[in-house]
Design a protein around this motif. Structure first.
Motif, PDB file in Angstrom:
ATOM      1  N   ILE A 123       0.871  -1.173   0.000  1.00  0.00           N
ATOM      2  CA  ILE A 123       0.000   0.000   0.000  1.00  0.00           C
ATOM      3  C   ILE A 123       0.906   1.220   0.000  1.00  0.00           C
ATOM      4  CG2 ILE A 123      -1.769   1.291   1.249  1.00  0.00           C
ATOM      5  CD1 ILE A 123      -2.779  -1.339   2.375  1.00  0.00           C
ATOM      6  N   TRP A 124       0.525   2.215  -0.794  1.00  0.00           N
ATOM      7  CA  TRP A 124       1.416   3.360  -1.020  1.00  0.00           C
ATOM      8  C   TRP A 124       0.622   4.650  -0.957  1.00  0.00           C
ATOM      9  CZ3 TRP A 124       2.904   5.132  -6.532  1.00  0.00           C
ATOM     10  CH2 TRP A 124       3.900   6.121  -6.480  1.00  0.00           C
ATOM     11  N   ASN A 125       1.132   5.609  -0.193  1.00  0.00           N
ATOM     12  CA  ASN A 125       0.588   6.966  -0.223  1.00  0.00           C
ATOM     13  C   ASN A 125       1.574   7.829  -0.996  1.00  0.00           C
ATOM     14  OD1 ASN A 125      -0.181   9.644   0.232  1.00  0.00           O
ATOM     15  ND2 ASN A 125      -1.015   9.179   2.263  1.00  0.00           N
ATOM     16  N   PRO A 126       1.324   8.110  -2.280  1.00  0.00           N
ATOM     17  CA  PRO A 126       2.290   8.867  -3.079  1.00  0.00           C
ATOM     18  C   PRO A 126       2.446  10.315  -2.631  1.00  0.00           C
ATOM     19  CG  PRO A 126       0.293   8.425  -4.337  1.00  0.00           C
ATOM     20  CD  PRO A 126       0.160   7.686  -3.062  1.00  0.00           C
ATOM     21  N   SER A 127       1.513  10.829  -1.813  1.00  0.00           N
ATOM     22  CA  SER A 127       1.595  12.213  -1.349  1.00  0.00           C
ATOM     23  C   SER A 127       2.529  12.342  -0.153  1.00  0.00           C
ATOM     24  CB  SER A 127       0.201  12.739  -0.994  1.00  0.00           C
ATOM     25  OG  SER A 127      -0.673  12.628  -2.093  1.00  0.00           O
ATOM     26  N   THR A 128       2.364  11.476   0.850  1.00  0.00           N
ATOM     27  CA  THR A 128       3.247  11.504   2.020  1.00  0.00           C
ATOM     28  C   THR A 128       4.489  10.654   1.798  1.00  0.00           C
ATOM     29  OG1 THR A 128       2.150   9.604   3.055  1.00  0.00           O
ATOM     30  CG2 THR A 128       1.267  11.793   3.553  1.00  0.00           C
ATOM     31  N   ARG A 129       4.497   9.896   0.688  1.00  0.00           N
ATOM     32  CA  ARG A 129       5.609   9.017   0.313  1.00  0.00           C
ATOM     33  C   ARG A 129       5.823   7.894   1.328  1.00  0.00           C
ATOM     34  NH1 ARG A 129      10.050  12.764  -2.883  1.00  0.00           N
ATOM     35  NH2 ARG A 129       8.518  13.964  -4.051  1.00  0.00           N
ATOM     36  N   GLU A 130       4.733   7.449   1.920  1.00  0.00           N
ATOM     37  CA  GLU A 130       4.786   6.319   2.845  1.00  0.00           C
ATOM     38  C   GLU A 130       4.466   5.039   2.073  1.00  0.00           C
ATOM     39  OE1 GLU A 130       3.172   5.293   7.369  1.00  0.00           O
ATOM     40  OE2 GLU A 130       2.160   6.788   6.135  1.00  0.00           O
ATOM     41  N   PHE A 131       5.215   3.974   2.362  1.00  0.00           N
ATOM     42  CA  PHE A 131       5.137   2.730   1.594  1.00  0.00           C
ATOM     43  C   PHE A 131       5.095   1.564   2.576  1.00  0.00           C
ATOM     44  CE2 PHE A 131       6.822  -0.724  -1.019  1.00  0.00           C
ATOM     45  CZ  PHE A 131       6.261  -0.496  -2.264  1.00  0.00           C
ATOM     46  N   LEU A 371      -4.095   4.479 -16.760  1.00  0.00           N
ATOM     47  CA  LEU A 371      -4.141   5.767 -16.063  1.00  0.00           C
ATOM     48  C   LEU A 371      -4.765   5.593 -14.694  1.00  0.00           C
ATOM     49  CD1 LEU A 371      -3.716   8.921 -16.555  1.00  0.00           C
ATOM     50  CD2 LEU A 371      -6.180   8.958 -16.970  1.00  0.00           C
ATOM     51  N   HIS A 372      -4.173   6.263 -13.697  1.00  0.00           N
ATOM     52  CA  HIS A 372      -4.672   6.165 -12.324  1.00  0.00           C
ATOM     53  C   HIS A 372      -4.717   7.558 -11.703  1.00  0.00           C
ATOM     54  CE1 HIS A 372      -4.153   1.824 -12.683  1.00  0.00           C
ATOM     55  NE2 HIS A 372      -3.019   2.118 -13.280  1.00  0.00           N
ATOM     56  N   ALA A 373      -5.873   7.909 -11.142  1.00  0.00           N
ATOM     57  CA  ALA A 373      -6.079   9.226 -10.547  1.00  0.00           C
ATOM     58  C   ALA A 373      -6.236   9.098  -9.039  1.00  0.00           C
ATOM     59  CB  ALA A 373      -7.318   9.886 -11.149  1.00  0.00           C
ATOM     60  N   TYR A 374      -5.666  10.047  -8.307  1.00  0.00           N
ATOM     61  CA  TYR A 374      -5.812  10.042  -6.851  1.00  0.00           C
ATOM     62  C   TYR A 374      -5.813  11.474  -6.335  1.00  0.00           C
ATOM     63  CZ  TYR A 374      -0.788  11.051  -6.509  1.00  0.00           C
ATOM     64  OH  TYR A 374       0.446  11.646  -6.606  1.00  0.00           O
ATOM     65  N   LEU A 375      -6.375  11.647  -5.145  1.00  0.00           N
ATOM     66  CA  LEU A 375      -6.349  12.923  -4.446  1.00  0.00           C
ATOM     67  C   LEU A 375      -5.280  12.874  -3.371  1.00  0.00           C
ATOM     68  CD1 LEU A 375     -10.189  13.390  -3.975  1.00  0.00           C
ATOM     69  CD2 LEU A 375      -8.746  14.790  -5.443  1.00  0.00           C
ATOM     70  N   GLU A 376      -4.633  14.006  -3.113  1.00  0.00           N
ATOM     71  CA  GLU A 376      -3.638  14.046  -2.047  1.00  0.00           C
ATOM     72  C   GLU A 376      -4.296  13.745  -0.709  1.00  0.00           C
ATOM     73  OE1 GLU A 376      -1.442  17.665  -1.928  1.00  0.00           O
ATOM     74  OE2 GLU A 376      -0.097  17.031  -3.539  1.00  0.00           O
ATOM     75  N   SER A 377      -3.548  13.100   0.174  1.00  0.00           N
ATOM     76  CA  SER A 377      -4.101  12.673   1.450  1.00  0.00           C
ATOM     77  C   SER A 377      -3.002  12.562   2.498  1.00  0.00           C
ATOM     78  CB  SER A 377      -4.793  11.308   1.281  1.00  0.00           C
ATOM     79  OG  SER A 377      -5.064  10.710   2.524  1.00  0.00           O
ATOM     80  N   LEU A 378      -3.374  12.810   3.762  1.00  0.00           N
ATOM     81  CA  LEU A 378      -2.454  12.682   4.896  1.00  0.00           C
ATOM     82  C   LEU A 378      -2.618  11.349   5.621  1.00  0.00           C
ATOM     83  CD1 LEU A 378      -2.899  16.277   6.372  1.00  0.00           C
ATOM     84  CD2 LEU A 378      -0.740  15.347   5.523  1.00  0.00           C
ATOM     85  N   VAL A 379      -3.416  10.438   5.081  1.00  0.00           N
ATOM     86  CA  VAL A 379      -3.701   9.169   5.755  1.00  0.00           C
ATOM     87  C   VAL A 379      -2.409   8.387   5.998  1.00  0.00           C
ATOM     88  CG1 VAL A 379      -4.847   6.931   5.519  1.00  0.00           C
ATOM     89  CG2 VAL A 379      -6.038   9.026   4.843  1.00  0.00           C
ATOM     90  N   ARG A 380      -2.242   7.936   7.239  1.00  0.00           N
ATOM     91  CA  ARG A 380      -1.069   7.136   7.612  1.00  0.00           C
ATOM     92  C   ARG A 380      -1.371   5.656   7.418  1.00  0.00           C
ATOM     93  NH1 ARG A 380       2.562   9.570  11.128  1.00  0.00           N
ATOM     94  NH2 ARG A 380       3.782   7.691  10.714  1.00  0.00           N
ATOM     95  N   ILE A 381      -0.329   4.888   7.040  1.00  0.00           N
ATOM     96  CA  ILE A 381      -0.509   3.452   6.795  1.00  0.00           C
ATOM     97  C   ILE A 381       0.500   2.608   7.573  1.00  0.00           C
ATOM     98  CG2 ILE A 381      -1.627   3.667   4.553  1.00  0.00           C
ATOM     99  CD1 ILE A 381       1.077   3.359   3.214  1.00  0.00           C
ATOM    100  N   ASN A 382       1.184   3.226   8.530  1.00  0.00           N
ATOM    101  CA  ASN A 382       2.145   2.509   9.379  1.00  0.00           C
ATOM    102  C   ASN A 382       3.245   1.832   8.559  1.00  0.00           C
ATOM    103  OD1 ASN A 382       0.602   3.151  11.723  1.00  0.00           O
ATOM    104  ND2 ASN A 382      -0.773   1.444  11.249  1.00  0.00           N
ATOM    105  N   GLY A 383       3.705   2.547   7.535  1.00  0.00           N
ATOM    106  CA  GLY A 383       4.784   2.027   6.718  1.00  0.00           C
ATOM    107  C   GLY A 383       6.058   2.821   6.903  1.00  0.00           C
ATOM    108  N   LEU A 384       6.972   2.671   5.954  1.00  0.00           N
ATOM    109  CA  LEU A 384       8.240   3.391   5.968  1.00  0.00           C
ATOM    110  C   LEU A 384       8.226   4.460   4.886  1.00  0.00           C
ATOM    111  CD1 LEU A 384      10.739   0.384   6.243  1.00  0.00           C
ATOM    112  CD2 LEU A 384      10.094   1.948   8.079  1.00  0.00           C
TER     113      LEU A 384
END
Length: 404
Positions: A123-131, A371-384
């Motif tokens: 799972i990846w948050n491309p906005s916070t760069r958490e993976f 193509l993949h669309a997403y909205l920026e988000s601050l959601v944490r995923i307990n990753g690195l």
């Protein structure tokens, strides 16, 4: 004379900050501990996300395959039409080296990356760069007894596909569902006939584990355009019947009660084998884009459902040389792929078609561009952070011509 010190109320400061991009908020974590902790409250996360939702601040990723290394990577596009959606940066995925991950989501700004041929997902948050790397499956693979051959067969292959990624509001949990295909063969035969068994696995971010759930009678078929999750429900196209007697259906899964359901595909589709039907999310609702399987000039119909009622949103008539749709950007702009595997844009406001300057001629497997669309988000995923283990590497585009 010293001027009086003027301070804004803290609640107003937080309200102003919630309207800023996630990248700015990430930098402001260093200002003070209070700000750092405030940005992670459910209220702040929700405010920031809904501001992006209201302003339609879509971010676009084009999934591609490098023509030299044959590795999957993303091109992040500018999100402004006047910039012609040029490539801003290319994002490589060393964690999936030698793999071809599929992308599922986005849900609240999060994407799920899953390799269909291996038990490998993140799972990846491309906005916070958490993976966050997901654990391997712990589901038991049962033996398969063939009554016809009167013997137990050998497990030859396991594949993971037709996944979906969404949110369970009842438990405040993000979940991944995937269909598992087990292929068994008789190892004593020179040309064994394969036998298939199916399982369904559900991952919970809260428990960080997989569990097996009952498999439905129908299996997803075909692909979706970008996202297949809407308001707690995942959707796939499925079918029943034989050739020339196909009947299209929609398979749904409720993330809350973890139950499958079957819905009919409306009659607007026409003769099922003669049309492609791609499910997608359009303006927050389940939609279907319908176009003929054959023909030189391709027309597209977009249908959207609201409370079970399907309504045609628009029709694009007779576009020559277009192969298939890729998905939607801002304001209903439709991205398409043509017969030369170039990326085109259909401007919904002007009804004009133009070729985007995204050089795909060096790509490998150009027909797999998505193509993949997403909205920026601050959601944490307990990753690195993605750069710590170098699971994700970002490279600025070389120039405006988008060569790489």
């Amino acid at each position: 004379m010293q001027r009086p010190r003027f301070e804004l109320p803290e609640a107003l400061v937080m309200e102003i900050l919630s309207k800023l991009p996630v990248k700015s908020l990430t930098r402001f974590n260093c200002v003070c501990k209070y700000w750092c902790s405030s940005f992670q409250t459910p209220h702040s996360i929700s405010n920031n996300y809904h501001n992006n939702l209201e302003n339609n601040n879509l971010n676009l990723l084009l999934s591609r395959c490098d023509g030299n290394t044959f590795q999957r990577y993303f091109s992040q596009l500018s999100n402004e039409k006047y910039q012609n959606y040029i490539v801003k940066q290319n994002i490589h995925l060393p964690f999936f080296k030698n793999d071809r991950p599929s992308v599922y989501g986005a849900c609240h700004g999060l994407l799920c990356l899953l390799d269909p041929s291996k038990d490998k997902a993140a799972i990846w948050n491309p906005s916070t760069r958490e993976f966050k790397i997901l654990p391997p499956s712990s589901i038991q693979r049962p033996p398969y007894f063939s009554p016809f051959e009167e013997t137990y067969l050998t497990l030859d292959d396991v594949s993971f596909d037709h996944a979906s990624f969404g949110f369970d509001s009842k438990t405040d949990d993000y979940k991944v569902i995937r269909f598992v295909t087990l292929t068994f063969v008789n190892s004593e035969e020179q040309y064994p006939h394969p036998h298939f068994m199916y399982q369904v696995e559900l991952y919970s971010l809260r428990s960080n584990s997989w569990q097996e759930i009952p498999c439905p009678d129908y299996k997803p078929t075909g692909t979706t355009l970008g996202n297949n999750y809407v308001d707690g429900i995942c959707y796939w196209k499925t079918e029943t019947g034989a050739y020339l007697d196909f009947r299209g259906l929609i398979l749904s899964f409720d993330m809350g009660n973890e139950k499958f359901s079957i819905l009919p595909i409306p009659e607007f589709v026409g003769s099922f084998p003669e049309y492609f039907v791609n499910l997608l999310v359009f303006n927050g609702s389940l939609g279907a884009i319908v176009y003929p399987t054959e023909g030189i000039d391709t027309s597209f119909d977009l249908w959207v459902t609201s409370e079970g009622v399907w309504t045609k949103q628009f029709n694009i008539k007779s576009i020559s040389g277009v192969v298939r749709p890729l998905g939607f950007g801002k304001n209903g702009d439709l991205f398409l792929r043509d017969t030369n595997d170039e990326v085109l844009l259909f401007d919904a406001s002007t009804q004009e078609l133009k070729e985007l300057q995204i050089n795909t001629y060096l790509d490998h497997f150009r027909f797999t561009i998505s193509l993949h669309a997403y909205l920026e988000s601050l959601v944490r995923i307990n990753g690195l952070q993605e750069n710590i283990e170098k699971h994700v590497i970002r490279q600025p585009a070389r120039d405006a011509s988008n060569e790489y």
